[in-house]
Design an enzyme around this catalytic site. Structure first.
Site, short mmCIF file in Angstrom:
data_model
loop_
_atom_site.label_atom_id
_atom_site.label_comp_id
_atom_site.label_asym_id
_atom_site.label_seq_id
_atom_site.Cartn_x
_atom_site.Cartn_y
_atom_site.Cartn_z
N TRP A 479 9.86 -15.37 -0.06
CA TRP A 479 8.79 -16.29 0.39
C TRP A 479 7.56 -15.44 0.69
O TRP A 479 7.52 -14.73 1.68
CB TRP A 479 9.26 -17.04 1.63
N ASP A 480 6.57 -15.55 -0.19
CA ASP A 480 5.41 -14.65 -0.11
C ASP A 480 4.21 -15.38 0.49
O ASP A 480 4.16 -16.61 0.54
CB ASP A 480 5.09 -14.17 -1.54
N MET A 481 3.21 -14.61 0.90
CA MET A 481 1.99 -15.17 1.49
C MET A 481 0.93 -14.10 1.30
O MET A 481 0.95 -13.08 1.96
CB MET A 481 2.28 -15.41 2.99
N ASP A 550 4.28 -3.28 -0.18
CA ASP A 550 4.18 -3.19 -1.65
C ASP A 550 4.21 -1.74 -2.10
O ASP A 550 4.35 -1.46 -3.29
CB ASP A 550 2.88 -3.84 -2.13
C1 GLA Z 1 2.82 -9.75 -3.35
C2 GLA Z 1 4.19 -9.19 -3.06
C3 GLA Z 1 4.71 -8.48 -4.29
C4 GLA Z 1 4.75 -9.44 -5.46
C5 GLA Z 1 3.37 -10.03 -5.68
C6 GLA Z 1 3.41 -11.13 -6.71
O1 GLA Z 1 1.89 -8.75 -3.46
O2 GLA Z 1 4.16 -8.34 -1.96
O3 GLA Z 1 5.99 -7.94 -4.05
O4 GLA Z 1 5.69 -10.43 -5.21
O5 GLA Z 1 2.85 -10.58 -4.49
O6 GLA Z 1 2.17 -11.69 -6.92
#
Ligand code: GLA
Length: 745
Positions: A479-481, A550
């Site tokens: 679940w990203d943001m 990241d």
């Molecule tokens: C964010 C996340 C990454 C990846 C990208 C995808 O930066 O931290 O791991 O999932 O989005 O757009």
């Protein structure tokens, strides 16, 4: 664990583990902080509030009440009535006047700990050790008609004090909360250091230590998320404090939105720590009969430095915060396609990765960003959560079934809280985005934030995610943001309520994750926010692991994981092996070192395994076996920081020891090789001094010196006080991992 009211002395004493927290009532009205630290078990300590020292107590000298208020060690300071240090609470009345003074009225002591409505919170466990007790101090501002409940909880098995505050409008008119922090902690400290965690995207949670200085020192966020830049944590500590010695007072906020954490040294050399929701951009309308509850703050005291503080936080979060059924379960070793393909993938490419991954023992394929709408770059489609059948012919279910037929589980990425300007959702509902109506909203990564204060938006978002999860057997969600909030405006909230948007947004996030974990209790949820921008205790309540950064470079990760593991158990820290040269810093590090660093986390891969050499693929197989063998120890054991390359600029080292001290895993990273240098003596930690340990070097390649520790037997006392000699190794970024196993007499 105990909470007592000492009637004769007018004191409340909370005992938690080896610590004691004492509260007093001065002049029959004012709730004061008496003491926090090692157990003293003496009821004479009330004088520490200094009410008898100066003739300023209001009942005997109303003339000098201001001098009293400005020096009194308050448990919950209020604004505008003579205390000029920063306060917890500032209220504007319906007549437009600001000012608040709370008088003690009553108390309640009871077993257990109440939940916080709609918010994450630490909780009691069913077993005796996990039980808890709560003290409520009830106070009131008669003029405002405001009742305030200061809440303190302790647990049987932990040395923490948990604080939260509840406000009830018992008057006839609305009132406006302009500032409502959770807690303050006033203490005597003329000199010491302040420790915080800070950084940026790809450099999250580096430890920052600086001298405590006169005035205010602040870390904060009003980005709508806890953030990459600051972390909702602060600690003040004695100058001599290190890993194993010195005093530390820490506060950590169980919240994922805007926060303020502050240390203010006053004119008298006392220090006030404050923590709560950031007042910037905040105003809450409290109508008659309404209640507002603050998120909670965890307070930790350690008399043995940061190491003990870390153990207290780790044990607390493992036992009293993480709810997921995965808490003690082995986590699947996953491979994520983000760095392998970015947006450029289709079913066949994913299956190609999955087939090779399966051959090497990897257990789950995670499909990252780019599977929905028309999303082939990060320019559009957020909000349009329909599978892109051009990329995934046969749909999602076909792909998932193929992956499962290989004997692997399947996971998927979402960024549910966002909308792209170029999306059907935004074209249909532009008013669903957070924005100020007359302004062109500010974009970040070409996207806007959805207005989660609006119930229909929460429902839409929930259904978008749940519909996909119901459509196929999916075991994991990332679940990203990926952007911070700006243009703070909601077309839904009326003009009086715009100051509530930040907090209501986070309550919307919590509601979504609550619903998700309720409907899919077996789902492994991993939170993420552009890497680690929402790595906080609030999110940990819903997801047992969080993507840490990241930045997957093994050397950059040393500082990031060091800061993160200061507070969070290793089993919560998302860490993967990625390809070299690293995509963020371009550094080339040995495959073995990348594995050792990722093993201080949840472990997985973030690369195209089909492109690895045969030798590297074999190393993947070995690493998978190592993870199976050591993950229980890493997840459940006590973590010890041995050396920090941020401090020494040469090497880094840590260790995990099982609770019963029969097993340990030691990791050493030689960041920079040194010429003409002998072996380095490293003192191990946490072992049983009386027990003999057999060593086994866990090695993968020939980058080391050629010597091996395997088979050697040393007594715990020798390893801890005499030390282990780690030979100089050829090359930068090399590493050694040693398993220690206690021999029976
Ligand atoms: C964010 C996340 C990454 C990846 C990208 C995808 O930066 O931290 O791991 O999932 O989005 O757009």
């Amino acid at each position: 664990m105990e909470i007592e009211y000492l009637k004769d002395e007018g004191l409340f004493r909370l005992t938690a583990g080896d610590t004691e927290y004492v509260i007093g009532i001065a002049d029959g009205k004012y709730i004061g902080h008496v003491y926090y630290g090692r157990k003293i078990k003496d009821s004479q300590c009330g004088y520490l509030m200094r009410t008898e020292e100066a003739p300023f107590v209001p009942s005997s000298n109303l003339r000098e009440k201001c001098s009293f208020a400005d020096a009194f060690p308050a448990e919950y300071s209020t604004w505008g009535m003579g205390d000029y240090r920063d306060s917890c609470l500032n209220v504007r009345s319906s007549n437009g006047f600001r000012g608040c003074e709370l008088h003690y009225e009553d108390y309640r002591i009871f077993r257990g700990k109440p939940e916080l409505p709609g918010m994450p919170a630490t909780f009691c466990r069913e077993d005796d050790n996990g039980s808890g007790m709560t003290l409520e101090l009830i106070c009131r501002d008669e003029v405002l008609g405001l009742k305030v409940i200061l809440r303190y909880s302790v647990f049987e098995d932990s040395s923490v004090v948990i604080r939260s505050t509840e406000l009830v409008n018992e008057g006839k008119n609305p009132m406006y909360l302009e500032r409502v922090l959770t807690a303050c902690l006033d203490m005597d400290m003329e000199e010491g250091d302040l420790l915080t965690l800070g950084g940026s995207w790809a450099r999250e949670r580096h430890m920052v230590r600086r001298p405590l200085a006169f005035g205010k020192q602040i870390v904060s966020s009003f980005r709508g998320e806890s953030g990459h830049q600051d972390h909702p944590f602060l600690a003040v500590m004695s100058r001599n404090a290190g890993q194993d010695q010195g005093e530390v007072y820490a506060m950590h906020f169980v919240y994922s939105g805007n926060f303020l954490a502050e240390a203010e040294m006053s004119q008298f050399g006392s220090v006030r720590l404050l923590m709560g929701i950031h007042p910037e951009g905040f105003e809450w309308v409290l109508n008659p009969g309404d209640t507002f509850v603050t998120p909670e703050v965890v307070c930790v005291y350690s008399d043995q430095g940061l190491g003990k503080m870390t153990h207290i936080f780790h044990d607390l979060y493992r036992r009293h915060l993480i709810r997921s059924s995965y808490l003690h379960k082995k986590r699947p070793i996953l491979i994520n396609n983000w760095e392998a393909t970015y947006f450029n993938f289709d079913t066949e490419k994913l299956l190609e990765i999955a087939r090779e991954a399966k051959k090497r023992g990897i257990e789950m394929l995670v499909m990252d960003d780019g599977w929905f709408g028309e999303r082939n770059t990060d320019e559009g489609s957020l909000g349009d959560w329909q599978v892109n059948e051009k990329k995934l012919p046969g749909g999602l279910n076909y792909l998932v079934q193929q992956v499962r037929a290989l004997g692997m589980e399947f996971g998927i990425w979402f960024e549910p809280e966002m909308v792209s300007p170029d999306s059907n959702l935004y074209r249909t509902h532009p008013d669903w985005a957070v924005r100020i109506p007359e302004r062109e909203p500010v974009q970040s990564r070409a996207q806007y934030v959805l207005d989660l204060s609006r119930p229909e938006v929460v429902d839409y978002v929930y259904e978008s995610v749940a519909r996909i999860l119901r459509s196929a057997p999916i075991s994991y969600v990332k679940w990203d943001m990926n952007r911070q909030m700006s243009d703070i405006g909601s077309a839904y909230l009326g003009k009086e309520h715009q100051g509530e948007l930040f907090h209501r947004y986070i309550l919307g996030v919590y509601e979504l994750q609550e619903r998700l974990t309720r409907e899919f209790p077996e789902l492994l949820l991993e939170n993420c926010a552009s890497g680690g921008a929402r790595f906080d205790p609030g999110m940990l309540y819903y997801s047992p692991q969080i993507w840490c950064s990241d930045d997957t470079d093994a050397i950059e990760r040393l500082a990031i994981q060091e800061g993160t593991s200061l507070l969070y158990p290793l089993g919560t820290i998302g860490a993967h092996v990625s390809a070299c040269p690293n995509h963020i810093v371009g550094r080339v590090t040995p495959f073995e070192t990348r594995g050792h660093v990722a093993m201080a986390g949840t472990f997985g891969y973030e690369l195209d395994i089909t492109k690895l050499s045969e030798e590297e693929k074999q190393m993947v197989e070995e690493q998978v076996k190592m993870v199976h063998r050591f993950q229980p120890l890493i997840q459940e054991g006590d973590y010890y920081r041995i050396a920090s390359w941020q401090e020494n600029h040469r090497y880094d080292s840590w260790q995990v020891v099982s609770k019963d001290k029969t097993e340990a895993l030691f990791t050493y990273i030689q960041v920079l090789a040194q010429p003409n240098w002998h072996s380095r003596k490293i003192l191990l930690k946490g072992l049983n001094p009386e027990v003999r340990y057999q060593l086994e070097q866990i090695r993968q390649n020939k980058t080391g010196s050629g010597e091996t520790f395997t088979g050697k037997v040393y007594k715990g006392s020798l390893l801890m006080y005499g030390g282990l000699l780690i030979p100089r190794m050829e090359g930068d970024f090399t590493s050694v991992m040693i398993h220690l196993h206690a021999l029976k007499k």
